[in-house]
Design an enzyme around this catalytic site. Structure first.
Site, PDB file in Angstrom:
ATOM      1  N   SER A 136       0.874  -1.174   0.000  1.00 46.61           N
ATOM      2  CA  SER A 136       0.000   0.000   0.000  1.00 46.61           C
ATOM      3  C   SER A 136       0.906   1.218   0.000  1.00 46.61           C
ATOM      4  O   SER A 136       2.089   1.121   0.331  1.00 46.61           O
ATOM      5  CB  SER A 136      -0.857  -0.008   1.274  1.00 46.61           C
ATOM      6  N   TYR A 149      -2.177  -1.373  10.527  1.00 50.64           N
ATOM      7  CA  TYR A 149      -2.096  -1.517   9.065  1.00 50.64           C
ATOM      8  C   TYR A 149      -0.764  -0.983   8.537  1.00 50.64           C
ATOM      9  O   TYR A 149      -0.071  -1.632   7.757  1.00 50.64           O
ATOM     10  CB  TYR A 149      -3.273  -0.758   8.445  1.00 50.64           C
TER      11      TYR A 149
HETATM   12  N1  LIG Z   1      -8.677  -0.822  -1.147  1.00 52.54           N
HETATM   13  C1  LIG Z   1      -7.653  -0.012  -0.979  1.00 52.54           C
HETATM   14  O1  LIG Z   1      -7.785   1.206  -0.975  1.00 52.54           O
HETATM   15  C2  LIG Z   1      -6.266  -0.563  -0.808  1.00 52.54           C
HETATM   16  C3  LIG Z   1      -5.185   0.305  -0.948  1.00 52.54           C
HETATM   17  C4  LIG Z   1      -3.898  -0.173  -0.784  1.00 52.54           C
HETATM   18  C5  LIG Z   1      -3.707  -1.497  -0.501  1.00 52.54           C
HETATM   19  N2  LIG Z   1      -4.761  -2.340  -0.370  1.00 52.54           N
HETATM   20  C6  LIG Z   1      -4.492  -3.730  -0.031  1.00 52.54           C
HETATM   21  O2  LIG Z   1      -5.033  -4.560  -1.012  1.00 52.54           O
HETATM   22  C7  LIG Z   1      -5.352  -5.822  -0.430  1.00 52.54           C
HETATM   23  C8  LIG Z   1      -6.762  -6.215  -0.844  1.00 52.54           C
HETATM   24  O3  LIG Z   1      -7.649  -5.251  -0.355  1.00 52.54           O
HETATM   25  P1  LIG Z   1      -9.065  -4.939  -1.020  1.00 52.54           P
HETATM   26  O4  LIG Z   1      -9.220  -3.475  -0.972  1.00 52.54           O
HETATM   27  O5  LIG Z   1      -9.213  -5.666  -2.301  1.00 52.54           O
HETATM   28  O6  LIG Z   1     -10.016  -5.540   0.115  1.00 52.54           O
HETATM   29  P2  LIG Z   1     -11.340  -6.438   0.062  1.00 52.54           P
HETATM   30  O7  LIG Z   1     -11.943  -6.283   1.408  1.00 52.54           O
HETATM   31  O8  LIG Z   1     -12.143  -6.138  -1.148  1.00 52.54           O
HETATM   32  O9  LIG Z   1     -10.740  -7.895  -0.096  1.00 52.54           O
HETATM   33  C9  LIG Z   1      -9.931  -8.482   0.894  1.00 52.54           C
HETATM   34  C10 LIG Z   1     -10.115  -9.981   0.820  1.00 52.54           C
HETATM   35  O10 LIG Z   1      -9.289 -10.568   1.851  1.00 52.54           O
HETATM   36  C11 LIG Z   1     -10.038 -11.590   2.442  1.00 52.54           C
HETATM   37  N3  LIG Z   1      -9.598 -11.863   3.801  1.00 52.54           N
HETATM   38  C12 LIG Z   1      -9.719 -11.049   4.878  1.00 52.54           C
HETATM   39  N4  LIG Z   1      -9.302 -11.666   5.978  1.00 52.54           N
HETATM   40  C13 LIG Z   1      -8.915 -12.926   5.589  1.00 52.54           C
HETATM   41  C14 LIG Z   1      -8.406 -14.042   6.285  1.00 52.54           C
HETATM   42  N5  LIG Z   1      -8.271 -14.058   7.623  1.00 52.54           N
HETATM   43  N6  LIG Z   1      -8.090 -15.152   5.584  1.00 52.54           N
HETATM   44  C15 LIG Z   1      -8.279 -15.179   4.239  1.00 52.54           C
HETATM   45  N7  LIG Z   1      -8.768 -14.151   3.533  1.00 52.54           N
HETATM   46  C16 LIG Z   1      -9.084 -13.031   4.204  1.00 52.54           C
HETATM   47  C17 LIG Z   1     -11.479 -11.081   2.439  1.00 52.54           C
HETATM   48  O11 LIG Z   1     -12.409 -12.130   2.628  1.00 52.54           O
HETATM   49  C18 LIG Z   1     -11.564 -10.421   1.089  1.00 52.54           C
HETATM   50  O12 LIG Z   1     -12.004 -11.312   0.093  1.00 52.54           O
HETATM   51  C19 LIG Z   1      -5.160  -5.662   1.075  1.00 52.54           C
HETATM   52  O13 LIG Z   1      -3.911  -6.224   1.470  1.00 52.54           O
HETATM   53  C20 LIG Z   1      -5.136  -4.171   1.266  1.00 52.54           C
HETATM   54  O14 LIG Z   1      -4.382  -3.783   2.388  1.00 52.54           O
HETATM   55  C21 LIG Z   1      -6.047  -1.899  -0.526  1.00 52.54           C
END
Ligand SMILES: NC(=O)c1ccc[n+]([C@@H]2O[C@H](COP(=O)([O-])OP(=O)(O)OC[C@H]3O[C@@H](n4cnc5c(N)ncnc54)[C@H](O)[C@@H]3O)[C@@H](O)[C@H]2O)c1
Length: 254
Positions: A136, A149
């Site tokens: 991130s 985080y």
């Molecule tokens: N959305 C943003 O703005 C953003 C920005 C930077 C980085 N990220 C990173 O991208 C990655 C994905 O995020 P996203 O925004 O797609 O989120 P999201 O909530 O859409 O998806 C996250 C997924 O992780 C799964 N998950 C959560 N806990 C879990 C566990 N204990 N075991 C297995 N699976 C688990 C959830 O079920 C979900 O399907 C994360 O690592 C997040 O930190 C997101």
């Protein structure tokens, strides 16, 4: 992805995407499958994982990655590992629930370590591997109220660099991808918490918090992150290792 440009560069390769049931992970599963990989969608959300797996012609692995002890003895046969699963908790440090901090670190730092540990022997045997860690902009800079985080993502950056140094001689690269705010449920779920800690109404969170630092004032789309991940797993990404690629609309330029 534009199939006429990329062909099937991952034909015959296996890929594992954690958190593949939703958001960025689902987009990565689609991208890697479009490039020819057989994709395993790993997620605690079993229905979501099965739906995406079916869509991309892969398989689902229903797993709770917070149960890290269960991953200690794991062995993974995959050529591409995308460490993506993640959660968010927003709270001032003095109010941060200790078990929430531990949960974030187990899912977003311990589990990636254990999955890399499980995948490297097979990658080394085959002399080829790609580890992509969805970090991130918070792997590089901090924001208030996100101690768990931000520290987990900074730890993931370190893990990725060590993986790159150890893996290079075995044909394995490791990179971080560093998005700003992406249009996914993870962002939608934190609007109320952000409003509370910043003391502003929910409808002002987008402008005052989420898009405040970016030069390009919009959310990143999941497919834009996935497209970068696809490129990094392809032949032109072979010399990108130990690096962190921002896709944040200019946020980290400040
Ligand atoms: N959305 C943003 O703005 C953003 C920005 C930077 C980085 N990220 C990173 O991208 C990655 C994905 O995020 P996203 O925004 O797609 O989120 P999201 O909530 O859409 O998806 C996250 C997924 O992780 C799964 N998950 C959560 N806990 C879990 C566990 N204990 N075991 C297995 N699976 C688990 C959830 O079920 C979900 O399907 C994360 O690592 C997040 O930190 C997101």
């Amino acid at each position: 992805m534009n199939p006429t440009l990329e062909g099937h560069l991952l034909d015959g390769r296996r890929a594992l995407v954690t958190g593949g049931a939703s958001g960025i992970g689902a987009a990565c599963a689609r991208e890697l499958a479009a490039r020819g990989a057989h994709v395993t969608v790993a997620d605690v959300d079993g229905d979501g994982a099965k739906t995406v797996a079916e869509e991309v012609g892969g398989e689902a692995w229903v797993v709770d990655l917070s149960d890290t002890r269960a991953l200690d003895g794991l062995r993974l046969d995959t050529d591409v590992l995308v460490n993506n699963a993640g959660i968010q908790r927003v709270s001032a440090i003095q109010d941060f629930v200790p078990d929430d901090f531990r949960l974030v670190h187990r899912i977003m730092l311990e589990a990636p370590f254990l999955l890399v540990r499980a995948a490297l022997p097979g990658m080394y045997e085959r002399g080829w591997g790609r580890v992509v860690n969805i970090s991130s902009v918070h792997g590089l800079v901090a924001s208030p109220f996100k101690s768990a985080y931000v520290s987990a993502k900074h730890g993931l950056e370190g893990l990725s660099k060590v993986t790159a140094l150890e893996g290079g001689q075995h044909g394995v690269t490791s990179v971080c991808v560093n998005p700003g705010y992406v249009r996914t449920p993870l962002v939608e779920k934190q609007i109320a918490e952000q409003a509370a800690v910043h003391g502003i109404p929910e409808h002002e969170v987008m402008a005052q918090v989420i898009l405040a630092e970016a030069a390009v004032k919009r959310l990143v789309e999941p497919h834009e992150v996935a497209s970068l991940v696809g490129w990094l797993t392809g032949p032109d990404g072979a010399m990108v290792s130990g690096a962190s690629w921002t896709i944040d609309g200019g946020w980290s330029a400040r």
